[in-house]
Design an enzyme around this catalytic site. Structure first.
Site, mmCIF file in Angstrom:
data_model
loop_
_atom_site.group_PDB
_atom_site.id
_atom_site.type_symbol
_atom_site.label_atom_id
_atom_site.label_comp_id
_atom_site.label_asym_id
_atom_site.label_seq_id
_atom_site.Cartn_x
_atom_site.Cartn_y
_atom_site.Cartn_z
ATOM 1 N N TYR A 158 0.850 -1.205 0.000
ATOM 2 C CA TYR A 158 0.000 0.000 0.000
ATOM 3 C C TYR A 158 0.883 1.251 0.000
ATOM 4 O O TYR A 158 0.652 2.171 -0.793
ATOM 5 C CB TYR A 158 -0.952 0.007 1.208
ATOM 6 C CG TYR A 158 -1.792 1.272 1.249
ATOM 7 C CD1 TYR A 158 -2.794 1.486 0.311
ATOM 8 C CD2 TYR A 158 -1.558 2.262 2.211
ATOM 9 C CE1 TYR A 158 -3.549 2.662 0.323
ATOM 10 C CE2 TYR A 158 -2.311 3.433 2.233
ATOM 11 C CZ TYR A 158 -3.308 3.625 1.286
ATOM 12 O OH TYR A 158 -4.041 4.794 1.289
ATOM 13 N N LYS A 162 1.169 4.338 -2.867
ATOM 14 C CA LYS A 162 0.932 5.757 -2.582
ATOM 15 C C LYS A 162 2.194 6.576 -2.846
ATOM 16 O O LYS A 162 2.122 7.743 -3.205
ATOM 17 C CB LYS A 162 0.422 5.919 -1.148
ATOM 18 C CG LYS A 162 -1.002 5.385 -0.985
ATOM 19 C CD LYS A 162 -1.953 6.116 -1.938
ATOM 20 C CE LYS A 162 -3.375 5.651 -1.895
ATOM 21 N NZ LYS A 162 -4.276 6.422 -2.749
HETATM 22 P P1 NDP Z 1 -13.381 4.598 0.942
HETATM 23 O O1 NDP Z 1 -13.186 3.120 0.981
HETATM 24 O O2 NDP Z 1 -14.459 5.194 1.757
HETATM 25 O O3 NDP Z 1 -13.553 5.074 -0.568
HETATM 26 C C1 NDP Z 1 -12.817 4.507 -1.623
HETATM 27 C C2 NDP Z 1 -13.523 4.825 -2.930
HETATM 28 O O4 NDP Z 1 -12.734 4.282 -4.010
HETATM 29 C C3 NDP Z 1 -14.893 4.203 -3.014
HETATM 30 O O5 NDP Z 1 -15.785 5.132 -3.581
HETATM 31 C C4 NDP Z 1 -14.707 3.027 -3.966
HETATM 32 O O6 NDP Z 1 -15.896 2.832 -4.719
HETATM 33 C C5 NDP Z 1 -13.595 3.565 -4.876
HETATM 34 N N1 NDP Z 1 -12.898 2.503 -5.559
HETATM 35 C C6 NDP Z 1 -12.125 1.525 -5.014
HETATM 36 N N2 NDP Z 1 -11.695 0.695 -5.969
HETATM 37 C C7 NDP Z 1 -12.208 1.159 -7.150
HETATM 38 C C8 NDP Z 1 -12.132 0.717 -8.488
HETATM 39 N N3 NDP Z 1 -11.435 -0.378 -8.826
HETATM 40 N N4 NDP Z 1 -12.772 1.417 -9.442
HETATM 41 C C9 NDP Z 1 -13.485 2.518 -9.112
HETATM 42 N N5 NDP Z 1 -13.582 2.990 -7.872
HETATM 43 C C10 NDP Z 1 -12.956 2.312 -6.893
HETATM 44 O O7 NDP Z 1 -11.964 5.201 1.362
HETATM 45 P P2 NDP Z 1 -11.403 6.696 1.384
HETATM 46 O O8 NDP Z 1 -12.437 7.679 1.026
HETATM 47 O O9 NDP Z 1 -10.690 6.849 2.654
HETATM 48 O O10 NDP Z 1 -10.322 6.584 0.235
HETATM 49 C C11 NDP Z 1 -10.216 7.504 -0.836
HETATM 50 C C12 NDP Z 1 -8.755 7.663 -1.199
HETATM 51 O O11 NDP Z 1 -8.066 8.265 -0.117
HETATM 52 C C13 NDP Z 1 -8.025 6.357 -1.494
HETATM 53 O O12 NDP Z 1 -7.181 6.550 -2.603
HETATM 54 C C14 NDP Z 1 -7.206 6.128 -0.223
HETATM 55 O O13 NDP Z 1 -6.053 5.369 -0.475
HETATM 56 C C15 NDP Z 1 -6.873 7.550 0.138
HETATM 57 N N6 NDP Z 1 -6.486 7.785 1.516
HETATM 58 C C16 NDP Z 1 -7.304 7.414 2.552
HETATM 59 C C17 NDP Z 1 -6.923 7.647 3.856
HETATM 60 C C18 NDP Z 1 -7.744 7.212 5.020
HETATM 61 O O14 NDP Z 1 -7.210 7.147 6.149
HETATM 62 N N7 NDP Z 1 -9.031 6.930 4.849
HETATM 63 C C19 NDP Z 1 -5.661 8.326 4.163
HETATM 64 C C20 NDP Z 1 -4.876 8.654 3.009
HETATM 65 C C21 NDP Z 1 -5.295 8.417 1.740
HETATM 66 P P3 NDP Z 1 -16.493 1.423 -5.190
HETATM 67 O O15 NDP Z 1 -16.153 0.409 -4.144
HETATM 68 O O16 NDP Z 1 -17.963 1.711 -5.313
HETATM 69 O O17 NDP Z 1 -15.851 1.183 -6.509
HETATM 70 C C1 8X3 Z 2 -4.242 5.764 4.582
HETATM 71 C C2 8X3 Z 2 -3.552 6.210 5.801
HETATM 72 O O1 8X3 Z 2 -1.743 5.556 7.482
HETATM 73 O O2 8X3 Z 2 -3.597 4.024 7.165
HETATM 74 O O3 8X3 Z 2 -3.520 6.069 3.438
HETATM 75 O O4 8X3 Z 2 -1.924 4.234 5.491
HETATM 76 S S1 8X3 Z 2 -2.659 4.944 6.498
#
Ligand code: NDP
Ligand code: 8X3
Length: 258
Positions: A158, A162
């Protein structure tokens, strides 16, 4: 000044979390929205809720798996005429799967993370960037992570995806230089969304433990900053932002009330 009104914003991963919050924030500023994710039912429910609150904006939903390159290209290259001129792309779709050492890692988890977080981001960008460059106008926001700056135990693949997203933000900024297209990299720390639920394959109890005793960020916290960044004047690019919960100092130092 509102520079978002009447623009078109494409959000990948709009069906939950940060993507969904971005949809509300950009809608509140008067942007028309293209909402993309795999869960079409969630997208349609979101569309209905947004449309009730913001009847003046137009919303297009696209059911798409960003890992499927032909599908991404087919769907995004053949948008109806009125949706073709995308002003802002939020490359948000992404996920993490599992927390194992590399020597114990599940290949399927690796494939899913690499295909979504790196290749999916590239496939969508490849389709949208040429139009932005031609129009000499556009914003791309790549949602990377603090995990791309700092590798943490068991985070391996992961973190690598990123880190790649972060590198691709830098690369895009070089490649589009001179076109007025702005590339912004957003690195959130811990945000409570469906992220941990997905990481632990639906284990809600384990997901809850991640945020135990501390106040994580909300998806709204991130969306608000993305909206602010995109709303800067055209000569200003906010290139890179690290957003942390106050209780989080880095990936491994998190203060928790016991
Ligand atoms: P969620 O799981 O709530 O949202 C993830 C979204 O990505 C969903 O809408 C999902 O939709 C979509 N998704 C996943 N796989 C696919 C795919 N193959 N095709 C299309 N859409 C996809 O998590 P977050 O909102 O937290 O995550 C959003 C972004 O932020 C990610 O890139 C994550 O890595 C990043 N992030 C999150 C952090 C956290 O702590 N939450 C911290 C740092 C970064 P569906 O399943 O309907 O396709
Ligand atoms: C999501 C935040 O610290 O769980 O990107 O990897 S962490």
């Amino acid at each position: 000044m509102n520079r978002i009104h009447n623009t078109i914003t494409l959000i990948t991963g709009a069906s939950s979390g940060i993507g969904e919050a971005c949809a509300y924030h950009f809608a509140s500023a008067g942007s028309h929205l293209i909402l993309l994710a795999r869960r079409n039912k969630s997208l349609l429910a979101l569309k209905q809720s947004l449309q009730e609150q913001y009847p003046d904006i137009n919303i297009l939903t696209i059911e798409c798996d960003v890992r499927n390159q032909p599908s991404v290209e087919q769907l995004l290259s053949n948008l109806p005429e009125e949706w073709k001129h995308i002003d802002t792309l939020i490359n948000n779709a992404g996920l993490s799967r599992g927390l194992e050492k590399i020597q114990d890692g599940l290949i399927q988890n690796w494939e899913e993370m690499i295909d979504t977080n790196i290749k999916g981001l590239l496939y969508v960008s490849r389709t949208i960037l040429p139009g932005m460059i031609e129009r000499k106008k556009g914003n791309v926001i790549n949602i990377a992570s603090i995990a791309g700056r700092e590798t943490y135990p068991f985070g391996n693949v992961y973190c690598a995806t990123k880190s790649a997203a972060r590198t691709l933000s830098e690369a895009m900024r070089i490649d589009v230089n001179g076109s007025n297209v702005r590339i912004m990299n957003i690195d959130p720390g811990m945000v409570e969304t469906e992220f941990s639920l997905v990481r632990f394959h639906g284990d809600a109890e384990r997901a809850k433990q991640v945020y135990k005793g501390m106040q994580p960020l909300t998806a709204d916290d991130i969306a608000e900053i993305i909206l602010f960044s995109v709303n800067r004047p055209p000569h200003v690019t906010i290139g890179d932002i690290l957003i942390l919960p106050t209780a989080q100092a880095n990936t491994t130092t998190v203060y928790r009330e016991t």
